[in-house]
Design an enzyme around this catalytic site. Sequence first.
Site, short mmCIF file in Angstrom:
data_model
loop_
_atom_site.label_atom_id
_atom_site.label_comp_id
_atom_site.label_asym_id
_atom_site.label_seq_id
_atom_site.Cartn_x
_atom_site.Cartn_y
_atom_site.Cartn_z
N GLU A 96 -71.97 25.41 -95.46
CA GLU A 96 -70.52 25.25 -95.55
C GLU A 96 -69.85 25.97 -94.37
O GLU A 96 -70.35 26.99 -93.89
CB GLU A 96 -70.05 25.82 -96.90
CG GLU A 96 -68.56 25.91 -97.12
CD GLU A 96 -67.86 24.55 -97.17
OE1 GLU A 96 -68.02 23.78 -96.22
OE2 GLU A 96 -67.11 24.29 -98.13
N ASP A 97 -68.72 25.44 -93.93
CA ASP A 97 -68.03 26.10 -92.82
C ASP A 97 -67.39 27.41 -93.26
O ASP A 97 -67.70 28.48 -92.73
CB ASP A 97 -67.00 25.15 -92.15
CG ASP A 97 -66.00 24.55 -93.14
OD1 ASP A 97 -66.08 24.86 -94.35
OD2 ASP A 97 -65.13 23.78 -92.70
N ASP A 118 -63.34 30.17 -98.46
CA ASP A 118 -62.00 30.76 -98.34
C ASP A 118 -61.61 31.33 -99.72
O ASP A 118 -62.00 32.44 -100.06
CB ASP A 118 -61.06 29.65 -97.85
CG ASP A 118 -59.62 30.09 -97.67
OD1 ASP A 118 -59.36 31.29 -97.58
OD2 ASP A 118 -58.73 29.21 -97.64
N PHE A 171 -55.80 31.47 -90.24
CA PHE A 171 -56.27 30.08 -90.16
C PHE A 171 -56.92 29.86 -88.80
O PHE A 171 -56.32 30.08 -87.77
CB PHE A 171 -55.12 29.10 -90.37
CG PHE A 171 -55.61 27.71 -90.62
CD1 PHE A 171 -56.06 27.34 -91.88
CD2 PHE A 171 -55.69 26.79 -89.58
CE1 PHE A 171 -56.55 26.06 -92.12
CE2 PHE A 171 -56.17 25.51 -89.81
CZ PHE A 171 -56.61 25.14 -91.08
N ARG A 183 -61.64 20.11 -83.87
CA ARG A 183 -63.01 20.33 -84.32
C ARG A 183 -63.98 20.45 -83.14
O ARG A 183 -65.05 21.04 -83.26
CB ARG A 183 -63.49 19.15 -85.19
CG ARG A 183 -62.80 19.02 -86.52
CD ARG A 183 -63.55 18.00 -87.37
NE ARG A 183 -62.77 17.50 -88.50
CZ ARG A 183 -62.65 18.11 -89.68
NH1 ARG A 183 -63.25 19.26 -89.88
NH2 ARG A 183 -61.94 17.57 -90.64
P1 IMP Z 1 -61.61 27.02 -100.43
O1 IMP Z 1 -61.83 25.95 -101.45
O2 IMP Z 1 -60.27 27.69 -100.59
O3 IMP Z 1 -62.74 28.03 -100.37
O4 IMP Z 1 -61.51 26.31 -99.02
C1 IMP Z 1 -62.66 25.83 -98.38
C2 IMP Z 1 -62.35 24.78 -97.36
O5 IMP Z 1 -61.04 24.88 -96.83
C3 IMP Z 1 -63.27 24.95 -96.16
O6 IMP Z 1 -64.48 24.25 -96.37
C4 IMP Z 1 -62.46 24.38 -95.03
O7 IMP Z 1 -62.64 22.99 -94.94
C5 IMP Z 1 -61.03 24.67 -95.42
N1 IMP Z 1 -60.54 25.89 -94.75
C6 IMP Z 1 -60.34 27.09 -95.30
N2 IMP Z 1 -59.89 27.98 -94.39
C7 IMP Z 1 -59.83 27.31 -93.23
C8 IMP Z 1 -59.46 27.69 -91.89
O8 IMP Z 1 -59.11 28.84 -91.58
N3 IMP Z 1 -59.54 26.70 -90.95
C9 IMP Z 1 -59.92 25.43 -91.23
N4 IMP Z 1 -60.29 25.04 -92.46
C10 IMP Z 1 -60.24 25.98 -93.45
#
Ligand code: IMP
Length: 186
Positions: free
Chosen positions: A111-112, A115, A164, A177
Amino acid sequence: MFRELNDPLQITLNGQIFKRLISAAEIEEKVAAMAAQIRADMGNAEVPVLLCILNGAFVFAADLVRYYEGLCELQFLRLSSYCGTDSTGKVTIYPGLDAEKFRGRRVVIVEDIVDTGLSMNRLLRELRQYEPRTIDVAALFTKPARLCHDVKVSYSCFEIPDAFIVGYGLDYDGLYRNLPAIYVKE
Ligand code: IMP
């Protein structure tokens, strides 16, 4: 790795200034180390399934598997929760999970960013239904200050503050990207 990457300290995108947070060389070093750690933990007999979460993890996964010096399978799955710089609070898992690919296997989710942990929490619940032997999360980034769901990240390259970021697969509304380094909006 393959060429000299152009990752200046600061760039202007659509009239906005973005500062470099992490260079391409730093990313490469951490991703290589993570691949070696996963390989060591899996051992010789194991062929793990690396599950790349689209769209954001495509660059990370491409590098991670090339540093993985052993047999592995690669699967893809698309999740969506973000709109602009905010989570919508609703996670969509797009179809395509083949249960037989996961049953009894060691799965590493690639996973990237973890968050808030919402997406990962939802995915872990779904994946457990397919009865893999083990599930580990390998995240390029974690944002510990934002985590509010119960998610254990086994492998993480960088812990970052609540900001972000874009680049190396991560987007802002579909853009940026393709930047080789990680940038943060000023
Ligand atoms: P979560 O469900 O809140 O953990 O968010 C996860 C997803 O939100 C990641 O897989 C990203 O695709 C996107 N995301 C969260 N933070 C960022 C950021 O700083 N930049 C770009 N995408 C983000």
